[in-house]
Design a protein around this motif. Structure first.
Motif, PDB file in Angstrom:
ATOM      1  N   ARG A   9       0.862  -1.189   0.000  1.00  0.00           N
ATOM      2  CA  ARG A   9       0.000   0.000   0.000  1.00  0.00           C
ATOM      3  C   ARG A   9       0.896   1.236   0.000  1.00  0.00           C
ATOM      4  O   ARG A   9       1.373   1.655   1.068  1.00  0.00           O
ATOM      5  N   PRO A  10       1.135   1.836  -1.147  1.00  0.00           N
ATOM      6  CA  PRO A  10       2.103   2.947  -1.241  1.00  0.00           C
ATOM      7  C   PRO A  10       1.823   4.135  -0.334  1.00  0.00           C
ATOM      8  O   PRO A  10       2.742   4.870   0.004  1.00  0.00           O
ATOM      9  N   ASP A  11       0.595   4.351   0.068  1.00  0.00           N
ATOM     10  CA  ASP A  11       0.276   5.481   0.931  1.00  0.00           C
ATOM     11  C   ASP A  11      -0.531   4.976   2.128  1.00  0.00           C
ATOM     12  O   ASP A  11      -1.723   5.276   2.262  1.00  0.00           O
ATOM     13  N   PRO A  12       0.081   4.197   3.033  1.00  0.00           N
ATOM     14  CA  PRO A  12      -0.681   3.569   4.118  1.00  0.00           C
ATOM     15  C   PRO A  12      -1.306   4.556   5.096  1.00  0.00           C
ATOM     16  O   PRO A  12      -2.304   4.246   5.740  1.00  0.00           O
ATOM     17  N   LEU A  13      -0.738   5.751   5.211  1.00  0.00           N
ATOM     18  CA  LEU A  13      -1.274   6.741   6.146  1.00  0.00           C
ATOM     19  C   LEU A  13      -2.265   7.700   5.488  1.00  0.00           C
ATOM     20  O   LEU A  13      -2.816   8.581   6.142  1.00  0.00           O
ATOM     21  N   GLY A  14      -2.490   7.538   4.178  1.00  0.00           N
ATOM     22  CA  GLY A  14      -3.438   8.394   3.485  1.00  0.00           C
ATOM     23  C   GLY A  14      -3.008   9.849   3.418  1.00  0.00           C
ATOM     24  O   GLY A  14      -3.841  10.749   3.515  1.00  0.00           O
TER      25      GLY A  14
ATOM     26  N   GLY B  47      -3.414   4.216  -5.530  1.00  0.00           N
ATOM     27  CA  GLY B  47      -3.767   2.806  -5.586  1.00  0.00           C
ATOM     28  C   GLY B  47      -2.558   1.934  -5.342  1.00  0.00           C
ATOM     29  O   GLY B  47      -1.436   2.311  -5.621  1.00  0.00           O
ATOM     30  N   ALA B  48      -2.799   0.778  -4.773  1.00  0.00           N
ATOM     31  CA  ALA B  48      -1.714  -0.168  -4.523  1.00  0.00           C
ATOM     32  C   ALA B  48      -1.165  -0.690  -5.838  1.00  0.00           C
ATOM     33  O   ALA B  48      -1.888  -0.872  -6.804  1.00  0.00           O
ATOM     34  N   ASP B  49       0.133  -0.913  -5.871  1.00  0.00           N
ATOM     35  CA  ASP B  49       0.746  -1.502  -7.052  1.00  0.00           C
ATOM     36  C   ASP B  49       0.208  -2.916  -7.237  1.00  0.00           C
ATOM     37  O   ASP B  49      -0.033  -3.624  -6.261  1.00  0.00           O
ATOM     38  N   PRO B  50       0.014  -3.326  -8.471  1.00  0.00           N
ATOM     39  CA  PRO B  50      -0.428  -4.695  -8.689  1.00  0.00           C
ATOM     40  C   PRO B  50       0.632  -5.680  -8.233  1.00  0.00           C
ATOM     41  O   PRO B  50       1.816  -5.491  -8.497  1.00  0.00           O
ATOM     42  N   VAL B  51       0.213  -6.703  -7.508  1.00  0.00           N
ATOM     43  CA  VAL B  51       1.125  -7.729  -7.053  1.00  0.00           C
ATOM     44  C   VAL B  51       0.981  -8.914  -7.986  1.00  0.00           C
ATOM     45  O   VAL B  51      -0.040  -9.595  -7.991  1.00  0.00           O
ATOM     46  N   VAL B  52       1.985  -9.132  -8.800  1.00  0.00           N
ATOM     47  CA  VAL B  52       1.954 -10.222  -9.767  1.00  0.00           C
ATOM     48  C   VAL B  52       2.831 -11.341  -9.245  1.00  0.00           C
ATOM     49  O   VAL B  52       3.990 -11.130  -8.922  1.00  0.00           O
TER      50      VAL B  52
END
Length: 519
Positions: free
Chosen positions: A501-506, A513-518
């Motif tokens: 979650r790139p911005d967990p603290l908002g 948006g979270a980066d896609p986890v492939v």
């Protein structure tokens, strides 16, 4: 047919997003960024800045020399004392934070497949480069290595006496705790330490640099084995490189701290790859050499025997006994040769108990004993050592059960046996009487190459970063500094969450948006 060794590049994952040239356009030579896999500029520069800050601060607040020939009695001497030292200490912690942030950002790119193995390796190499000239970070161990190498050069048995019997510049810089402690390392490492001490003479800065360069052979071996070993064990080479090579534990503790566990990592990974290629005798040789550096590496040998046995014909018991006999026939002369070359005996076996003098709660059995003692002490004063001893005895029993069960479950050999060897090596680090942050490297040398879930990666991030602050930059323990541990744990948890979650603290103005986890 024996598989050809692979280069340390993740060929299964295109490292760049390539835009096709128009039809008929002249073909241009690839740029240097393309050849290196276009390392992500943000994480690369952020981590490099962190490394440079740690090196700069390290000259004032890391495992500095008692009498520094460059800084003592010079205009820069203030850097080692008073406010100068406090500033240096702050720079080290700032550098740790920047490197951690860079590592998490790089991890997002790896998970989203925006970068491949070349980019990860290039980025990690840039982060590691400043560490080649750094004072020992978060430890004073390399001074012990140099002193232990100097002992046999002057006629002393390093397995019988400690550095204090040989006064000099090496011994002067050994931590007081280890002054009278014999070397707990195997004959191969004593041989290497002798060579480095002989080359350095009494130039301790040169000695530290030479020791670091010697142990970097382990990193080279690890990087060379990692891509093919990852593919054989079901992992992604780029992810494995991020887990074990770009990891701050590698950059700061293993290379910056100059720990001989780095050589163990490279030998174990190469031994595992040799076994999976069918080069079983060579795998036993390499694992024996790893054990001749640190005894804990010997845990991998029974699992390599199972890989060998699985390649034989006949009943399981007969195959296992035959492979065991072959393994012993290789192990004994290789280890004897290391011992003869080092000019030492087997005195290192009783010296293995030396690390158990350290009593800290990072060892789960030791911590359990300390916890029970604290509870019992509420009702009256009692000595702590009996509780620690009982905890360690229970831990040894649990470790034996884990090792036997994992070995039996690995009887079909193959990559699963290597994975289980990594599990047991990690268990050895956690359940031994003493646990130090760099001990986790033994198991990670093999486990980094398996298939990791996103949740497991978050746990990995938390503990990797938290392990960075359980010791102070000068090598003293911070395990009972609740403020440091609490702040470190909170920041490590935030980093773990931000991996997915790139911005967990908002805090961003626009939702991120979270980066896609492939996977």
């Amino acid at each position: 047919m024996t598989a050809q060794p692979s280069s340390p590049v993740d060929r299964s994952e295109p490292p760049d997003r390539v835009v096709a040239a128009p039809a008929g356009a002249p073909r241009q030579a690839p740029t240097w960024r393309a050849r290196l896999g276009a390392p992500p500029r943000g994480p690369l520069l952020l981590g490099l800045t962190g490394s440079l800050l740690m090196v700069l601060g390290g000259f004032g607040a890391a495992g500095v020399l008692v009498d520094d020939p460059l800084l003592t009695n010079s205009p820069l001497g203030f850097w080692r004392y008073g406010h100068g030292r406090e500033i240096a200490n702050s720079l080290i912690y700032l550098g740790v934070g920047l490197l951690a942030w860079a590592w998490v950002r790089l991890g997002r790119d790896v998970l989203a497949r925006r970068v491949g193995g070349r980019a990860v390796l290039t980025t990690a190499s840039v982060w590691l480069l400043p560490m080649l000239v750094s004072p020992p970070l978060f430890t004073r161990d390399p001074y012990s290595y140099l002193a232990q190498g100097a002992l046999p050069l002057n006629g002393f048995d390093p397995y019988a006496v400690g550095p204090e019997v040989l006064p000099g510049v090496f011994t002067d810089n050994v931590h007081y705790f280890w002054q009278d402690t014999p070397a707990p390392y195997g004959p191969l490492f004593i041989l290497l330490a002798k060579a480095v001490s002989w080359l350095a003479v009494d130039q301790i800065i040169l000695g530290v640099v030479l020791m670091r360069l010697t142990l970097l052979v382990g990193l080279v071996l690890l990087v060379r084995a990692l891509p093919e070993l990852s593919r054989r064990m079901g992992g992604r080479p780029s992810l494995a490189l991020w887990i074990v090579v770009a990891n701050p534990v590698m950059v700061i503790h293993m290379v910056g701290g100059v720990h001989n566990d780095l050589l163990v990592m490279g030998l174990l990974a190469t031994a595992a790859l040799a076994a999976l290629r069918g080069q079983h005798a060579w795998g036993i040789v390499l694992a024996t050499l790893a054990m001749a550096v640190k005894a804990s590496a010997g845990v991998a040998l029974p699992f390599l025997v199972l890989v060998w046995a699985a390649a034989m014909a006949g009943p399981v018991l007969a195959r296992t006994l035959r492979a065991t006999a072959y393994g012993i026939a290789i192990f004994v002369p290789v280890f004897a040769l290391c011992t003869f070359a080092a000019g030492v005996g087997l005195g290192w076996l009783p010296a293995l108990s030396a690390p158990s003098m350290i009593v800290n709660w990072m060892s789960l059995p030791t911590g359990a004993g300390q916890l029970v003692h604290s509870v019992v002490s509420i009702f009256g004063p009692v000595p702590m050592q009996p509780f620690v001893n009982v905890g360690r005895a229970i831990g040894a029993l649990i470790l034996l059960v884990i090792a036997v069960r994992q070995w039996w479950a690995a009887r079909d050999g193959g990559p699963d046996a290597i994975r289980r060897a990594g599990i047991v090596l990690l268990a050895v680090a956690l359940l031994s009487p003493t646990m130090l942050p760099w001990y986790v490297s033994w198991g990670m040398a093999l486990l980094a190459m398996v298939d990791w879930t996103p949740r497991a990666l978050q746990i990995l991030v938390f503990f990797s970063l938290w392990l960075m602050i359980v010791y102070y930059p000068d090598g003293e323990a911070a395990l009972y500094d609740l403020a440091v541990l609490g702040i470190g744990a909170a920041l490590a948890a935030l980093a773990a969450v931000s991996l997915l979650r790139p911005d967990p603290l908002g805090l961003a103005r626009r939702p991120v948006g979270a980066d896609p986890v492939v996977r």
